[in-house]
Design an enzyme around this catalytic site. Structure first.
Site, PDB file in Angstrom:
ATOM      1  N   ASP A  81       0.828  -1.207   0.000  1.00 22.16           N
ATOM      2  CA  ASP A  81       0.000   0.000   0.000  1.00 22.16           C
ATOM      3  C   ASP A  81       0.867   1.263   0.000  1.00 22.16           C
ATOM      4  O   ASP A  81       1.939   1.273   0.597  1.00 22.16           O
ATOM      5  CB  ASP A  81      -0.899  -0.027   1.257  1.00 22.16           C
ATOM      6  CG  ASP A  81      -2.052   0.965   1.149  1.00 22.16           C
ATOM      7  OD1 ASP A  81      -2.293   1.514   0.060  1.00 22.16           O
ATOM      8  OD2 ASP A  81      -2.724   1.184   2.179  1.00 22.16           O
ATOM      9  N   HIS A 126       2.908   3.206  -9.066  1.00 21.94           N
ATOM     10  CA  HIS A 126       2.725   1.771  -9.343  1.00 21.94           C
ATOM     11  C   HIS A 126       3.976   1.191 -10.024  1.00 21.94           C
ATOM     12  O   HIS A 126       4.394   0.080  -9.733  1.00 21.94           O
ATOM     13  CB  HIS A 126       1.499   1.544 -10.216  1.00 21.94           C
ATOM     14  CG  HIS A 126       0.201   1.947  -9.562  1.00 21.94           C
ATOM     15  ND1 HIS A 126      -0.083   1.641  -8.254  1.00 21.94           N
ATOM     16  CD2 HIS A 126      -0.880   2.630 -10.037  1.00 21.94           C
ATOM     17  CE1 HIS A 126      -1.291   2.111  -7.941  1.00 21.94           C
ATOM     18  NE2 HIS A 126      -1.782   2.726  -8.992  1.00 21.94           N
ATOM     19  N   LEU A 137      11.095 -20.571  -4.101  1.00 18.05           N
ATOM     20  CA  LEU A 137      10.109 -19.672  -3.491  1.00 18.05           C
ATOM     21  C   LEU A 137       8.769 -19.879  -4.186  1.00 18.05           C
ATOM     22  O   LEU A 137       8.696 -19.869  -5.417  1.00 18.05           O
ATOM     23  CB  LEU A 137      10.529 -18.201  -3.643  1.00 18.05           C
ATOM     24  CG  LEU A 137       9.504 -17.171  -3.149  1.00 18.05           C
ATOM     25  CD1 LEU A 137       9.419 -17.161  -1.620  1.00 18.05           C
ATOM     26  CD2 LEU A 137       9.835 -15.771  -3.652  1.00 18.05           C
TER      27      LEU A 137
HETATM   28  C1  FPP Z   1      -1.703   0.211  -3.436  1.00 22.50           C
HETATM   29  O1  FPP Z   1      -1.346   1.543  -3.556  1.00 22.50           O
HETATM   30  C2  FPP Z   1      -1.210  -0.562  -4.553  1.00 22.50           C
HETATM   31  C3  FPP Z   1      -1.994  -1.086  -5.548  1.00 22.50           C
HETATM   32  C4  FPP Z   1      -3.444  -0.931  -5.632  1.00 22.50           C
HETATM   33  C5  FPP Z   1      -1.410  -1.834  -6.664  1.00 22.50           C
HETATM   34  C6  FPP Z   1      -0.209  -2.671  -6.340  1.00 22.50           C
HETATM   35  C7  FPP Z   1       0.593  -2.772  -7.564  1.00 22.50           C
HETATM   36  C8  FPP Z   1       1.937  -2.831  -7.588  1.00 22.50           C
HETATM   37  C9  FPP Z   1       2.774  -2.908  -6.392  1.00 22.50           C
HETATM   38  C10 FPP Z   1       2.678  -2.785  -8.854  1.00 22.50           C
HETATM   39  C11 FPP Z   1       2.384  -3.852  -9.797  1.00 22.50           C
HETATM   40  C12 FPP Z   1       2.632  -5.209  -9.275  1.00 22.50           C
HETATM   41  C13 FPP Z   1       2.829  -6.257 -10.048  1.00 22.50           C
HETATM   42  C14 FPP Z   1       2.933  -7.636  -9.476  1.00 22.50           C
HETATM   43  C15 FPP Z   1       2.984  -6.078 -11.493  1.00 22.50           C
HETATM   44  P1  FPP Z   1      -2.481   2.644  -3.657  1.00 22.50           P
HETATM   45  O2  FPP Z   1      -2.605   3.008  -5.099  1.00 22.50           O
HETATM   46  O3  FPP Z   1      -3.713   2.178  -3.000  1.00 22.50           O
HETATM   47  O4  FPP Z   1      -1.793   3.809  -2.851  1.00 22.50           O
HETATM   48  P2  FPP Z   1      -2.480   4.940  -1.982  1.00 22.50           P
HETATM   49  O5  FPP Z   1      -3.215   4.246  -0.858  1.00 22.50           O
HETATM   50  O6  FPP Z   1      -1.316   5.741  -1.502  1.00 22.50           O
HETATM   51  O7  FPP Z   1      -3.375   5.714  -2.905  1.00 22.50           O
END
Ligand code: FPP
Length: 251
Positions: A29, A46, A140
């Site tokens: 997050d 992201h 893993l």
């Molecule tokens: C949360 O941050 C993250 C996500 C919703 C997406 C997670 C994706 C990745 C880590 C990158 C892609 C991963 C792969 C495996 C290709 P948020 O957008 O909710 O952040 P915020 O709470 O600060 O708005």
């Protein structure tokens, strides 16, 4: 070889099998906040988050963790603005193409949990290829949760049980926790011992609600794109300090 020194009292090994969690689950997050703090579009967060995924996989291997489950896309994430959903699916497409060889070389077995049918056909095909081409790996076990929601997963297991009972293949009286677990997307996998959430938020957000019943929860005040080996080691150290009793009284 040096002679063994007598010790005052036996001490448990710091990195012994008792202290290293077998299965670590991570709610990644803070990508959006990371980007906003830099006046960048959310997709930049992201993108950087995908680099943190790479670092975390390496850290898990280095630390001897056998199972790692990452929450990459929740069933609720489909409700984000269309542009961001497109960015996330685009990143996933790119990641699958660019990282599979690396995962294979590192002995990582990739499995997807969640409703993959909601993704475009080409991504579904890439996911299937990624899973089958890493299926023999054992270093893993990496689960990536995509379009995943724990309530849907549990409801689906309940539905499967009901259908089997209606068909006469299952005695309703015989339904126990193991019967439910066997119909979840994680059937046959160990439950997470440690669940990490980054960015300071302290919620489970519909992630592994059944499987995390006894997981130790560690909330780290770092935004996901900044996450790396040091943070992962700190979470494992916190886990090692916890006393796990699984509901039993201390002996
Ligand atoms: C949360 O941050 C993250 C996500 C919703 C997406 C997670 C994706 C990745 C880590 C990158 C892609 C991963 C792969 C495996 C290709 P948020 O957008 O909710 O952040 P915020 O709470 O600060 O708005």
């Amino acid at each position: 070889m040096a002679a063994q020194q007598p010790t005052a009292a036996p001490r448990p090994p710091v990195h012994g099998p008792v202290h290293v969690p077998v299965h670590v689950a991570v709610i990644m997050d803070g990508n959006g906040r990371w980007a906003a703090a830099r006046h960048l579009p959310r997709v930049a967060g992201h993108r950087e988050g995908a680099r943190a995924v790479r670092r975390t996989i390496e850290a898990a291997i280095d630390q001897g963790v056998a199972w790692l489950t990452l929450y990459a896309f929740s069933s609720e994430n489909w409700r984000r603005p269309a542009g961001e959903v497109l960015d996330l699916t685009g990143l996933l497409r790119h990641y699958l193409k660019s990282e599979i060889a690396e995962l294979r070389a590192n002995g990582v077995r990739l499995r997807i949990i969640g409703d993959r049918a909601r993704f475009p056909a080409d991504i579904q095909a890439e996911l299937a290829t990624a899973e089958s081409s890493t299926a023999a790996n054992t270093r893993l076990n990496l689960n990536v949760a995509l379009s995943y929601g724990a309530r849907d997963e549990i409801a689906q297991a309940a539905r499967a049980l009901a259908i089997e009972a209606r068909a006469g293949r299952l005695d309703p009286e015989a339904i126990d926790a193991a019967a439910v677990a066997a119909r979840l997307s994680t059937a046959g996998m160990p439950d997470p011992d440690l669940l990490i959430r980054t960015s300071g938020e302290q919620r489970l957000s519909n992630f592994l609600l059944w499987q995390a019943a006894y997981a130790e929860l560690v909330f780290q005040d770092v935004l996901w794109p900044d996450y790396g080996a040091t943070h992962f080691a700190a979470a494992l150290a916190e886990f090692a300090r916890r006393e796990r009793r699984f509901g039993a009284r201390p002996g």
